[in-house]
Motif scaffolding. Structure first.
Motif, short mmCIF file in Angstrom:
data_model
loop_
_atom_site.label_atom_id
_atom_site.label_comp_id
_atom_site.label_asym_id
_atom_site.label_seq_id
_atom_site.Cartn_x
_atom_site.Cartn_y
_atom_site.Cartn_z
N ASN A 179 -4.47 -3.94 4.80
CA ASN A 179 -3.54 -4.09 3.67
C ASN A 179 -2.22 -3.44 4.03
O ASN A 179 -2.16 -2.25 4.31
CB ASN A 179 -4.10 -3.41 2.42
CG ASN A 179 -5.20 -4.20 1.78
OD1 ASN A 179 -5.24 -5.42 1.90
ND2 ASN A 179 -6.10 -3.54 1.10
N ASP A 180 -1.17 -4.24 4.08
CA ASP A 180 0.16 -3.69 4.33
C ASP A 180 0.68 -3.04 3.06
O ASP A 180 0.48 -3.53 1.96
CB ASP A 180 1.12 -4.79 4.77
CG ASP A 180 0.76 -5.34 6.15
OD1 ASP A 180 0.24 -4.57 6.98
OD2 ASP A 180 1.01 -6.53 6.38
N ILE A 181 1.34 -1.93 3.23
CA ILE A 181 1.91 -1.19 2.10
C ILE A 181 3.37 -1.61 1.93
O ILE A 181 4.12 -1.69 2.90
CB ILE A 181 1.83 0.34 2.35
CG1 ILE A 181 0.39 0.78 2.57
CG2 ILE A 181 2.48 1.11 1.21
CD1 ILE A 181 -0.52 0.56 1.39
N ARG A 182 3.74 -1.86 0.71
CA ARG A 182 5.13 -2.21 0.38
C ARG A 182 5.66 -1.19 -0.60
O ARG A 182 4.92 -0.63 -1.39
CB ARG A 182 5.20 -3.60 -0.27
CG ARG A 182 4.67 -4.71 0.60
CD ARG A 182 5.67 -5.04 1.69
NE ARG A 182 5.25 -6.22 2.40
CZ ARG A 182 4.87 -6.21 3.67
NH1 ARG A 182 4.85 -5.08 4.34
NH2 ARG A 182 4.52 -7.32 4.26
N GLN A 183 6.96 -0.98 -0.55
CA GLN A 183 7.60 -0.06 -1.49
C GLN A 183 8.40 -0.86 -2.50
O GLN A 183 8.97 -1.89 -2.17
CB GLN A 183 8.55 0.89 -0.76
CG GLN A 183 7.86 1.91 0.09
CD GLN A 183 8.86 2.89 0.69
OE1 GLN A 183 10.06 2.70 0.66
NE2 GLN A 183 8.33 3.96 1.25
N ALA A 184 8.43 -0.37 -3.72
CA ALA A 184 9.25 -0.97 -4.77
C ALA A 184 9.83 0.17 -5.60
O ALA A 184 9.13 1.12 -5.94
CB ALA A 184 8.41 -1.88 -5.66
N TYR A 185 11.07 0.07 -5.88
CA TYR A 185 11.73 1.08 -6.70
C TYR A 185 11.83 0.54 -8.11
O TYR A 185 12.31 -0.57 -8.33
CB TYR A 185 13.11 1.43 -6.13
CG TYR A 185 13.00 2.04 -4.76
CD1 TYR A 185 12.75 3.40 -4.61
CD2 TYR A 185 13.08 1.25 -3.62
CE1 TYR A 185 12.61 3.96 -3.36
CE2 TYR A 185 12.94 1.80 -2.37
CZ TYR A 185 12.69 3.15 -2.24
OH TYR A 185 12.55 3.70 -1.00
N ASN A 189 2.10 8.02 -7.90
CA ASN A 189 1.99 6.72 -7.25
C ASN A 189 0.61 6.11 -7.48
O ASN A 189 0.50 4.94 -7.86
CB ASN A 189 2.27 6.85 -5.74
CG ASN A 189 2.24 5.53 -5.06
OD1 ASN A 189 3.17 4.74 -5.17
ND2 ASN A 189 1.15 5.25 -4.34
#
Length: 62
Positions: free
Chosen positions: A3-9, A32
């Protein structure tokens, strides 16, 4: 499968942020982790993707 981790603000009100911090503290998890759990539960309730238990068994079969 990894599972690739993505960031979102995300911008939110101070009140919402405080409520999330309180919820995270009650569950003794990071802010988080709390937000990810709540978003996952909301998407499951809307049937956007299968419940966590079904996804785990699908991943084991791969």
């Amino acid at each position: 499968m990894k599972n690739d981790i993505r960031q979102a603000y995300v911008r939110m009100s101070e009140d919402l942020h405080k409520a999330l911090r309180i919820e995270a503290a009650k569950d003794d998890v990071s802010l988080n982790a709390c937000i990810v759990t709540l978003l996952t539960e909301a998407l499951e309730a809307r049937r956007v993707f299968p419940p966590i238990d079904e996804r785990k068994s699908e991943q084991r079969q791969s």
